[in-house]
Write a protein that holds these residues in place. Structure first.
Motif, PDB file in Angstrom:
ATOM      1  N   UNK A  52      37.595 -45.445  67.629  1.00  0.00           N
ATOM      2  CA  UNK A  52      38.993 -45.085  67.332  1.00  0.00           C
ATOM      3  C   UNK A  52      39.790 -46.356  67.081  1.00  0.00           C
ATOM      4  N   UNK A  53      39.605 -47.365  67.958  1.00  0.00           N
ATOM      5  CA  UNK A  53      40.345 -48.630  67.792  1.00  0.00           C
ATOM      6  C   UNK A  53      40.020 -49.280  66.452  1.00  0.00           C
ATOM      7  N   UNK A  54      38.735 -49.272  66.122  1.00  0.00           N
ATOM      8  CA  UNK A  54      38.305 -49.896  64.869  1.00  0.00           C
ATOM      9  C   UNK A  54      38.927 -49.161  63.669  1.00  0.00           C
ATOM     10  N   UNK A  55      38.904 -47.836  63.730  1.00  0.00           N
ATOM     11  CA  UNK A  55      39.444 -47.043  62.613  1.00  0.00           C
ATOM     12  C   UNK A  55      40.961 -47.209  62.508  1.00  0.00           C
ATOM     13  N   UNK A  56      41.636 -47.328  63.647  1.00  0.00           N
ATOM     14  CA  UNK A  56      43.098 -47.530  63.619  1.00  0.00           C
ATOM     15  C   UNK A  56      43.418 -48.879  62.967  1.00  0.00           C
ATOM     16  N   UNK A  91      48.047 -41.110  69.578  1.00  0.00           N
ATOM     17  CA  UNK A  91      47.109 -42.247  69.616  1.00  0.00           C
ATOM     18  C   UNK A  91      46.546 -42.404  71.034  1.00  0.00           C
ATOM     19  N   UNK A  92      47.414 -42.231  72.031  1.00  0.00           N
ATOM     20  CA  UNK A  92      46.948 -42.322  73.429  1.00  0.00           C
ATOM     21  C   UNK A  92      45.835 -41.313  73.686  1.00  0.00           C
TER      22      UNK A  92
ATOM     23  N   UNK B  53      50.601 -48.069  71.814  1.00  0.00           N
ATOM     24  CA  UNK B  53      49.713 -47.051  72.416  1.00  0.00           C
ATOM     25  C   UNK B  53      48.379 -47.690  72.801  1.00  0.00           C
ATOM     26  N   UNK B  54      47.892 -48.600  71.972  1.00  0.00           N
ATOM     27  CA  UNK B  54      46.616 -49.272  72.286  1.00  0.00           C
ATOM     28  C   UNK B  54      46.757 -50.126  73.547  1.00  0.00           C
ATOM     29  N   UNK B  55      47.922 -50.793  73.645  1.00  0.00           N
ATOM     30  CA  UNK B  55      48.143 -51.657  74.812  1.00  0.00           C
ATOM     31  C   UNK B  55      48.235 -50.827  76.091  1.00  0.00           C
TER      32      UNK B  55
END
Lengths: 217, 77
Positions: A52-56, A91-92, B53-55
């Motif tokens: 998910x992080x990579x795609x974001x 996103x969370x 949100x990532x943080x």
């Protein structure tokens, strides 16, 4: 120094091992010949939080604007919630794995789906909180429509009407799309030619995108 | 047949979202130009929301391998 195994133990061990081997072979043979084997698709490994992080991080600038427009659209009829909060929450949930990301779904569609269900969650929570004073809180939450939700939806519909107030063709196309009509059915109903229908949809998308960027009708 | 406003809105939003999801990139650029927004600036705002949100979600640490229980040599066979 290695202890010498008694002969009886060695014999028992080899017998057990060969019995086990036969069992494994029988299971393998059963699996190979099972008529169901071809019907069960191989399970693809699920997407991880890292995926998910990579795609974001890989989202293009234009896709980010698309996401913003979708978030702003999904805020319609949600009093007290702005597009940033809605997207943040989506996103969370994508990152913490509470919503698994199916392999065959694109990231934007996945996030849009989360935002869609967050809308329902929002209203469910509101109803439960509002009804918590009554004895039948849980029952009430699953019953009749919430007047506040209907009023907010009415306002949101009026705002969308205003957004396309000077373009009745767009409004007619939107109405048809929301009723699940096909392009041909909408054209027949509105009397638009194929070219007119395509350019109306284009105008409609641009108006939505402009709204997505500015938040203004 | 009467439809509730919230149901009508839900269907309408689904239809409009599908349109946005399918909007060609040149239309997004044109819309940004219409409202005199620079694509990179507007995208930066959205990126900011995603970063926050990532943080707020610490990266998952891969689980350490669980050590196998020690078995005494007498119980090997």
């Amino acid at each position: 120094m290695r202890a010498i195994q008694p002969a009886a133990d060695r014999k028992n061990f080899s017998r057990r091992r060969s019995a086990l081997g036969n069992g494994v072979r029988i299971v393998q043979r059963m699996q190979d010949t099972s008529p169901l084997k071809r019907l069960i698709p191989p399970q693809a490994p699920g997407r991880t939080e890292r995926d998910v992080r990579r795609a974001l991080a890989a989202l293009s600038e234009l896709d980010l604007l698309r996401l913003q427009a979708i978030a702003r659209l999904r805020c319609r009829g949600l009093p007290g919630l702005d597009w940033q909060e809605l997207l943040h929450e989506a996103v969370l949930r994508a990152l913490d794995g509470s919503r698994p990301w199916p392999r065959d779904v694109k990231l934007i569609a996945f996030l849009a789906g989360i935002m869609r269900s967050l809308r329902s969650d929002h209203w469910r929570r509101q109803r439960i909180m509002a009804a918590s004073l009554s004895a039948q809180a849980a029952e009430v939450a699953d019953q009749a429509p919430d007047p506040e939700r209907i009023a907010a939806a009415g306002q949101a519909l009026a705002a969308i009407d205003r957004l396309f107030a000077d373009d009745p063709a767009s409004l007619a196309v939107i109405l048809g799309l929301s009723q699940g009509l096909s392009a041909e059915e909408i054209r027949r109903r509105t009397g638009l030619s194929e070219t007119e229908y395509d350019s109306t949809r284009k105008r409609m998308r641009r108006a939505l995108l402009r709204h997505g960027l500015t938040g203004l009708p | 047949m009467m439809h509730r406003a919230d149901q009508v809105l839900d269907r309408l939003l689904d239809a409009l979202e599908a349109e946005l999801a399918a909007a060609p990139e040149d239309e997004i650029r044109q819309a940004a130009a219409d409202v005199r927004r620079k694509v990179s600036y507007a995208a930066w705002d959205v990126r900011g929301v995603i970063r926050r949100a990532e943080a707020a979600t610490p990266p998952a640490v891969p689980a350490a391998p669980v050590p196998l229980p020690r078995v005494s040599p007498s119980r090997w066979h």
